[in-house]
Design a protein around this motif. Sequence first.
Motif, PDB file in Angstrom:
ATOM      1  N   ARG A   1       0.836  -1.189   0.000  1.00  0.00           N
ATOM      2  CA  ARG A   1       0.000   0.000   0.000  1.00  0.00           C
ATOM      3  C   ARG A   1       0.883   1.256   0.000  1.00  0.00           C
ATOM      4  N   PRO A   2       1.547   1.533  -1.122  1.00  0.00           N
ATOM      5  CA  PRO A   2       2.400   2.725  -1.192  1.00  0.00           C
ATOM      6  C   PRO A   2       1.571   3.983  -1.410  1.00  0.00           C
ATOM      7  N   GLU A   3       2.087   5.103  -0.904  1.00  0.00           N
ATOM      8  CA  GLU A   3       1.449   6.398  -1.108  1.00  0.00           C
ATOM      9  C   GLU A   3       2.516   7.426  -1.464  1.00  0.00           C
ATOM     10  N   LEU A   4       2.217   8.266  -2.442  1.00  0.00           N
ATOM     11  CA  LEU A   4       3.116   9.327  -2.875  1.00  0.00           C
ATOM     12  C   LEU A   4       2.345  10.641  -2.890  1.00  0.00           C
ATOM     13  N   ASP A   5       2.852  11.660  -2.160  1.00  0.00           N
ATOM     14  CA  ASP A   5       2.235  12.985  -2.113  1.00  0.00           C
ATOM     15  C   ASP A   5       3.262  14.037  -2.492  1.00  0.00           C
ATOM     16  N   ILE A   6       2.807  15.058  -3.195  1.00  0.00           N
ATOM     17  CA  ILE A   6       3.640  16.225  -3.517  1.00  0.00           C
ATOM     18  C   ILE A   6       2.883  17.474  -3.076  1.00  0.00           C
ATOM     19  N   ARG A   7       3.513  18.283  -2.234  1.00  0.00           N
ATOM     20  CA  ARG A   7       2.866  19.484  -1.692  1.00  0.00           C
ATOM     21  C   ARG A   7       3.642  20.724  -2.109  1.00  0.00           C
TER      22      ARG A   7
ATOM     23  N   MET B   1      -1.248  10.005  -4.702  1.00  0.00           N
ATOM     24  CA  MET B   1      -1.881   8.747  -5.058  1.00  0.00           C
ATOM     25  C   MET B   1      -1.487   7.679  -4.058  1.00  0.00           C
ATOM     26  N   ARG B   2      -2.463   6.831  -3.677  1.00  0.00           N
ATOM     27  CA  ARG B   2      -2.207   5.700  -2.799  1.00  0.00           C
ATOM     28  C   ARG B   2      -2.824   4.452  -3.386  1.00  0.00           C
ATOM     29  N   ASN B   3      -2.134   3.332  -3.290  1.00  0.00           N
ATOM     30  CA  ASN B   3      -2.652   2.037  -3.728  1.00  0.00           C
ATOM     31  C   ASN B   3      -3.091   1.221  -2.517  1.00  0.00           C
TER      32      ASN B   3
ATOM     33  N   THR C   1      -6.899  -1.137  -5.482  1.00  0.00           N
ATOM     34  CA  THR C   1      -7.674   0.075  -5.720  1.00  0.00           C
ATOM     35  C   THR C   1      -6.759   1.275  -5.573  1.00  0.00           C
ATOM     36  N   GLN C   2      -6.815   2.196  -6.540  1.00  0.00           N
ATOM     37  CA  GLN C   2      -5.998   3.401  -6.485  1.00  0.00           C
ATOM     38  C   GLN C   2      -6.846   4.573  -5.986  1.00  0.00           C
ATOM     39  N   ARG C   3      -6.261   5.350  -5.074  1.00  0.00           N
ATOM     40  CA  ARG C   3      -6.913   6.546  -4.543  1.00  0.00           C
ATOM     41  C   ARG C   3      -6.098   7.778  -4.925  1.00  0.00           C
ATOM     42  N   TYR C   4      -6.738   8.739  -5.594  1.00  0.00           N
ATOM     43  CA  TYR C   4      -6.086   9.975  -6.005  1.00  0.00           C
ATOM     44  C   TYR C   4      -6.559  11.115  -5.106  1.00  0.00           C
ATOM     45  N   LYS C   5      -5.635  11.930  -4.639  1.00  0.00           N
ATOM     46  CA  LYS C   5      -5.936  12.964  -3.651  1.00  0.00           C
ATOM     47  C   LYS C   5      -5.657  14.360  -4.185  1.00  0.00           C
ATOM     48  N   PHE C   6      -6.577  15.301  -3.871  1.00  0.00           N
ATOM     49  CA  PHE C   6      -6.417  16.721  -4.179  1.00  0.00           C
ATOM     50  C   PHE C   6      -6.793  17.484  -2.906  1.00  0.00           C
ATOM     51  N   GLN C   7      -5.813  18.185  -2.313  1.00  0.00           N
ATOM     52  CA  GLN C   7      -6.028  18.699  -0.954  1.00  0.00           C
ATOM     53  C   GLN C   7      -5.374  20.060  -0.736  1.00  0.00           C
ATOM     54  N   PRO C   8      -6.167  21.130  -0.614  1.00  0.00           N
ATOM     55  CA  PRO C   8      -5.625  22.403  -0.119  1.00  0.00           C
ATOM     56  C   PRO C   8      -5.593  22.415   1.408  1.00  0.00           C
ATOM     57  N   ASP C   9      -4.678  23.191   1.976  1.00  0.00           N
ATOM     58  CA  ASP C   9      -4.626  23.420   3.420  1.00  0.00           C
ATOM     59  C   ASP C   9      -4.326  24.894   3.658  1.00  0.00           C
ATOM     60  N   TRP C  10      -4.737  25.402   4.827  1.00  0.00           N
ATOM     61  CA  TRP C  10      -4.636  26.824   5.072  1.00  0.00           C
ATOM     62  C   TRP C  10      -4.457  27.123   6.552  1.00  0.00           C
ATOM     63  N   ASN C  11      -3.952  28.316   6.832  1.00  0.00           N
ATOM     64  CA  ASN C  11      -3.864  28.844   8.192  1.00  0.00           C
ATOM     65  C   ASN C  11      -3.978  30.362   8.122  1.00  0.00           C
ATOM     66  N   VAL C  12      -4.868  30.917   8.946  1.00  0.00           N
ATOM     67  CA  VAL C  12      -5.066  32.367   9.014  1.00  0.00           C
ATOM     68  C   VAL C  12      -4.810  32.813  10.447  1.00  0.00           C
ATOM     69  N   ASN C  13      -3.833  33.679  10.645  1.00  0.00           N
ATOM     70  CA  ASN C  13      -3.534  34.217  11.972  1.00  0.00           C
ATOM     71  C   ASN C  13      -4.427  35.436  12.221  1.00  0.00           C
ATOM     72  N   ILE C  14      -5.438  35.247  13.053  1.00  0.00           N
ATOM     73  CA  ILE C  14      -6.370  36.340  13.345  1.00  0.00           C
ATOM     74  C   ILE C  14      -5.685  37.395  14.198  1.00  0.00           C
TER      75      ILE C  14
ATOM     76  N   TRP D   1      -7.821  21.761   6.497  1.00  0.00           N
ATOM     77  CA  TRP D   1      -7.545  21.164   5.194  1.00  0.00           C
ATOM     78  C   TRP D   1      -8.823  20.537   4.657  1.00  0.00           C
ATOM     79  N   LEU D   2      -8.880  20.398   3.346  1.00  0.00           N
ATOM     80  CA  LEU D   2     -10.045  19.814   2.673  1.00  0.00           C
ATOM     81  C   LEU D   2      -9.541  18.934   1.550  1.00  0.00           C
ATOM     82  N   ALA D   3      -9.878  17.651   1.596  1.00  0.00           N
ATOM     83  CA  ALA D   3      -9.380  16.695   0.612  1.00  0.00           C
ATOM     84  C   ALA D   3     -10.533  16.093  -0.189  1.00  0.00           C
ATOM     85  N   TYR D   4     -10.289  15.947  -1.482  1.00  0.00           N
ATOM     86  CA  TYR D   4     -11.178  15.168  -2.343  1.00  0.00           C
ATOM     87  C   TYR D   4     -10.394  13.947  -2.833  1.00  0.00           C
ATOM     88  N   PHE D   5     -10.993  12.774  -2.677  1.00  0.00           N
ATOM     89  CA  PHE D   5     -10.365  11.529  -3.104  1.00  0.00           C
ATOM     90  C   PHE D   5     -11.202  10.888  -4.212  1.00  0.00           C
TER      91      PHE D   5
END
Length: 303
Positions: free
Chosen positions: A89-95, A112-114, A132-145, A154-158
Amino acid sequence: MKKLLQCTVLIACAGPLYVHAAENDTWHYNIGAMYEIENVEGQADDKDGLYEPSVYFNASYGAWTISMTMYQEGSADYSNFTRGTYFNRPELDIRYQIIDNDAWSLGFTGGMRNYGYHFKNDDGSNNGTANTQRYKFQPDWNVNINNDWSFSGWLAYFRFDNDLDQTGYSDSRVETETGFSWKINETVSVRANYYLERGFNTDSDKNNGEFSTQEIRAYVPISLGNTTLTPYTRLGLDRWTNWDWSDDIDREDHDYNRLGLLYAYDFQNGLSMTLEYAYEWENHDEGGNDKFHYAGIGVNYGF
């Protein structure tokens, strides 16, 4: 299994290295391993559970981070101490860190993760495989009030492809955790998050593997020198599944609540580690109620 809390702490320990890398455009690395186990009390004769070892490697250069993780397959049968033994079950992410300043930050991760499976019959003989292959699209954020308050998440769509009937997955999933942090003083802070995970199918003719989980998650990190203690809780708002869609198309409702404690230690030489334990009580519309135990250990070395 969920690695989010442990991974957050391990990466936080390596955070100064990443900032240094981003400012000076030099390579920095993190290598580590995690071992997680979960079990539901009194699961009849087979006493099924899950445990998942994994190893990972991260490399950061400027605004870019590449992460590679290898997970071991599957479930364990504690009655005869057998389980899948395949690291398949390998997973590869690029941010990419799009924006990072004192006011706010924004990043984006693709990956992508298998999910590999080796099925067995009741007698232990082989009964095929699935991937089964899972493809990920994920933005993340931080706001200093301000100096004490921040809003992050963060919000991910798989997207899942191949062998979905065998693995039981739906073809799409969204997952998010977002909320506010309050820094009370240099020692204690509080974070309250909303969490959602929803599996669904874009094909209206299918309903396999659909589910929904909504929770309030609260964390209280306590910084004591090299040690960080984080008691946390998960309070279920709504949860349902229809994993047994082939036999019963009606969804089943659940009520899950969890208490946990994460211990993290930074050795100040690039090495850090975590220990975690959580207890969860589970109420189901169908069948009996359960008591659930989770334990995990992680180690990270940054250089």
